[in-house]
Enzyme design. Structure first.
Site, short mmCIF file in Angstrom:
data_model
loop_
_atom_site.label_atom_id
_atom_site.label_comp_id
_atom_site.label_asym_id
_atom_site.label_seq_id
_atom_site.Cartn_x
_atom_site.Cartn_y
_atom_site.Cartn_z
CG HIS A 36 48.58 -30.04 1.17
ND1 HIS A 36 47.95 -28.89 0.53
CD2 HIS A 36 49.68 -30.28 0.22
CE1 HIS A 36 48.78 -28.41 -0.49
NE2 HIS A 36 49.68 -29.51 -0.73
NE ARG A 86 46.14 -33.97 -10.47
CZ ARG A 86 45.51 -35.14 -10.47
NH1 ARG A 86 46.30 -36.01 -9.96
NH2 ARG A 86 44.29 -35.22 -10.94
NE ARG A 99 47.66 -30.66 -14.74
CZ ARG A 99 46.69 -31.10 -13.95
NH1 ARG A 99 45.55 -31.41 -14.52
NH2 ARG A 99 46.76 -30.81 -12.64
CD GLU A 145 41.51 -29.93 -17.28
OE1 GLU A 145 41.09 -30.80 -16.27
OE2 GLU A 145 42.39 -29.12 -17.42
CG ASN A 202 39.29 -35.59 -11.63
OD1 ASN A 202 38.63 -36.60 -11.77
ND2 ASN A 202 40.67 -35.55 -11.20
CG ASP A 203 39.00 -29.49 -13.78
OD1 ASP A 203 38.24 -28.70 -12.78
OD2 ASP A 203 40.28 -29.50 -13.62
NE ARG A 251 38.47 -31.09 -8.87
CZ ARG A 251 39.60 -31.34 -9.73
NH1 ARG A 251 39.51 -31.02 -11.16
NH2 ARG A 251 40.67 -32.16 -9.25
CB CYS A 277 44.84 -38.24 -16.71
SG CYS A 277 44.40 -36.63 -17.27
C1 PEP Z 1 41.11 -33.59 -14.01
O1 PEP Z 1 40.52 -32.68 -14.24
O2 PEP Z 1 40.32 -34.88 -14.44
C2 PEP Z 1 42.42 -33.89 -13.89
C3 PEP Z 1 43.01 -34.94 -14.05
O3 PEP Z 1 43.00 -32.65 -13.54
P1 PEP Z 1 43.05 -32.29 -12.06
O4 PEP Z 1 42.30 -33.30 -11.25
O5 PEP Z 1 44.49 -31.88 -11.65
O6 PEP Z 1 42.27 -31.14 -12.28
MG MG Z 2 41.48 -30.83 -14.25
#
Ligand code: PEP
Ligand code: MG
Length: 579
Positions: free
Chosen positions: A195, A302, A338, A439, A462-463, A473, A510
């Protein structure tokens, strides 16, 4: 010789200033025996410290600007509530009386007892609340030992323009230090998803976490350069380096001003291809920033943030009110909501699953898996999203899909809820588009399956990168392996875009990769027509889009995708960005 300290940059920008070290880590205390006749004086000393801690926190609460996100100020309220709780106000008094010990030691004994209880909890979220207990205990300890190094014990001017270096910072401290005018901060621990990191990003404050620096590497008063974009802190720098960074800082400020002019112009390439440029939001407040930057809508909302930092669950009506507030704030622009991506590092208070703690939480019951396992949790959210669709263009997006079975189960549940709402006469959009996040490598490899059954796909890099390259991550020891240009990652992205093209299903991206202007041309050349990016990155990405001719990008991108040599890939990316 100059010293470069690396960490994880959690925001953008450059800050130059003098180091101000803050001792925020745990306080060392010793046990002392208190003579029986002085025990009540010790109890009174402890109670005074509690009162002072409350006053300090209330002062922080009042000093925080109104624009600070509500979930951050809630942390301070949580700490204030802890200072009312008997576990911290009464139990240590009993310990002082029973053991004839000093207040600091009694508090430490109570803290250790609480840590044992928290350690045994199954719920990962509740276990992380021990951090809050530690922050509150450290605050009282510092007051007891007469320490004055805490942020709130110092005058505003000491921090103006400083680069704060600390072991860790709580969101409350971060908000206060921002108010006191710091230029940026560096912490030894912490990850980019904490946070504190989220707050730094939303405040636009240059910051680096997870540096593991040692106290002798930078001293109070040293002039340092914090380059958050590169994730480095430079110390002992030559005058010429300082000059060059000051120039970069001025250029960046000028650039931010120039980009502002692009707010109302469309995201169209110079050969006339229209690109949808959407924004990612976490909090209701972010919607304002997205609209301000001229986003075409929200490509990722999110919702799990609604479930965090609280001890209960938001019911259907509370969720509906929240979604409607966002839909209305967008005044007709589309929003992709989402469904909750809880689990893994994003636990929630009322999990109550009572199950053993997963060995690998990121590979366990997370996102749609958790929702399908716990439909009592999922149904109110689906009902609220569907009901919100009556008031504006809402799309529903399912995170972390990996198989046909899971997709079918989710679609059946949504259909069941549609019927239920219909029977109740509740308003909703019967054609609300339903999409899925790609993802997980399995989902990318079988993207056609998802493209056939869904109205849109969104690539969560990201995932996707985490699972493809096997790098946690949130573990800073493997951050160096994070590579969006890895041939395996690029091939998976291309497969998803091609599946969308084949079935004429829109494909968005995204993940953070979409918001990094270094990759914009690569993604355009791969055929991506929808980007969803953090509001702060939107205009930079739009600028690249407007300066690109897709017909010129495609041949270079094809060469890049055919290569598996990192040096060649990087050279081709350079060539692409220089076109
Ligand atoms: C991702 O995984 O790229 C994504 C956008 O979702 P989050 O970062 O919330 O896991
Ligand atoms: Mg994700």
């Amino acid at each position: 010789m100059s010293l470069t300290i690396s960490g994880v940059g959690i925001s953008r920008g450059i800050a130059i200033g003098r180091v101000h070290r803050l001792e925020t880590s745990a306080v060392e205390v010793d046990a002392t025996t208190i003579p029986k006749q002085l025990v009540e004086d010790e109890v009174a000393r402890f109670r005074r410290a509690i009162r002072t801690a409350r006053q300090q926190l209330k002062a922080i609460r009042n000093a925080i600007p109104e624009s600070t996100p509500a979930d951050i100020t809630e942390f301070i309220d949580t700490h204030l509530l802890m200072l009312e709780d008997t576990m911290l106000t009464v139990a240590p008094v009993e310990l002082i009386r029973q053991n004839l010990c000093n207040a600091e030691w009694a508090l430490k004994m109570q803290r250790d007892a609480l840590a044992r209880v928290f350690d045994e909890m199954d719920d990962p979220y509740l276990r992380t609340r021990m951090d809050d207990v530690d922050h509150v205990v450290a605050r009282i300890q510092r007051i007891l030992i007469g320490g004055s190094s805490h942020a709130d014990a110092q005058s505003d001017d000491q921090f103006r323009g400083a680069i704060v270096v600390a072991h860790d910072l709580t969101p409350a401290e971060t908000a206060l230090l921002h108010h006191q005018g710091i230029a940026g901060f560096v912490t030894e621990s912490g990850g980019p998803l904490s946070h504190t990191a989220i707050l730094a990003r939303s405040l636009g404050m240059p910051a680096i976490v997870g540096t593991h620096l040692t106290s002798h590497q930078v001293r109070d008063g040293d002039t340092v350069i914090l380059d958050a974009g590169r994730g480095v802190l430079l110390a002992d720098v030559a005058e010429s380096t300082l000059k060059s960074y000051r120039r970069k800082q001025r250029e960046r400020q000028k650039r931010v001003g120039e980009l502002d002019r692009l707010k109302s112009s469309p995201a169209v390439t110079s050969d006339g291809i229209s690109i949808r440029l959407l924004a990612n939001v976490e909090l209701e407040e972010d919607v304002r920033a997205a609209c301000h930057a001229g986003a075409d809508g929200i490509g990722l909302y999110r919702t799990e943030f609604l479930f965090m930092n609280r001890s209960d669950l938001p019911d259907e009506e509370e969720q509906l009110a929240q979604y409607l507030a966002v839909v209305r704030a967008l005044r007709g622009l589309p929003i992709t909501i989402r469904t909750m991506d809880l689990g893994a590092d994003k636990g929630y208070a009322a999990d109550g699953s009572g199950e053993r703690l997963a060995t690998n939480p990121a590979l366990s019951l997370r996102a749609i898996r958790l929702c399908l396992r716990n439909t009592e949790l999922f149904r109110p959210q689906l009902r609220a999203i569907l009901r919100a669709s009556a008031e504006g263009p809402v799309r529903l997006m399912i995170p972390m899909l990996s198989s046909a079975g899971e997709l079918n189960e989710a679609l059946e549940l949504i259909e069941d809820i549609r019927q239920e709402l219909d029977n109740e006469g509740a308003a909703f959009d019967p054609d609300m588009p339903i999409g899925g996040m790609i993802e997980v490598p399995a989902a990318a490899l079988s993207a056609t399956l998802f493209a056939r059954k869904l109205d849109f796909l969104s690539i969560g890099t990201n995932d996707l990168i985490q699972y493809t390259l096997a790098i946690d991550r949130v573990d800073d020891s493997v951050t160096y392996l994070y590579d969006p240009l890895h041939p395996a990652v690029l091939r998976l992205i291309r497969m998803v875009i091609e599946a969308g093209q084949h079935y004429q299903v829109p494909v968005s991206m995204c993940g953070e990769m979409a918001g990094d202007p270094r990759y914009t041309r690569l993604l355009l050349g791969m055929g991506l027509e929808e980007f969803s990016v953090p509001p702060t990155a939107l205009l930079e990405v739009k600028d690249v889009i407007q300066r690109s001719r897709i017909c010129r990008l495609t041949p270079v991108v094809n060469d890049l995708l055919a290569s598996d040599d990192p040096a060649e890939i990087s050279a081709l990316l350079g060539a692409l960005n220089a076109l």
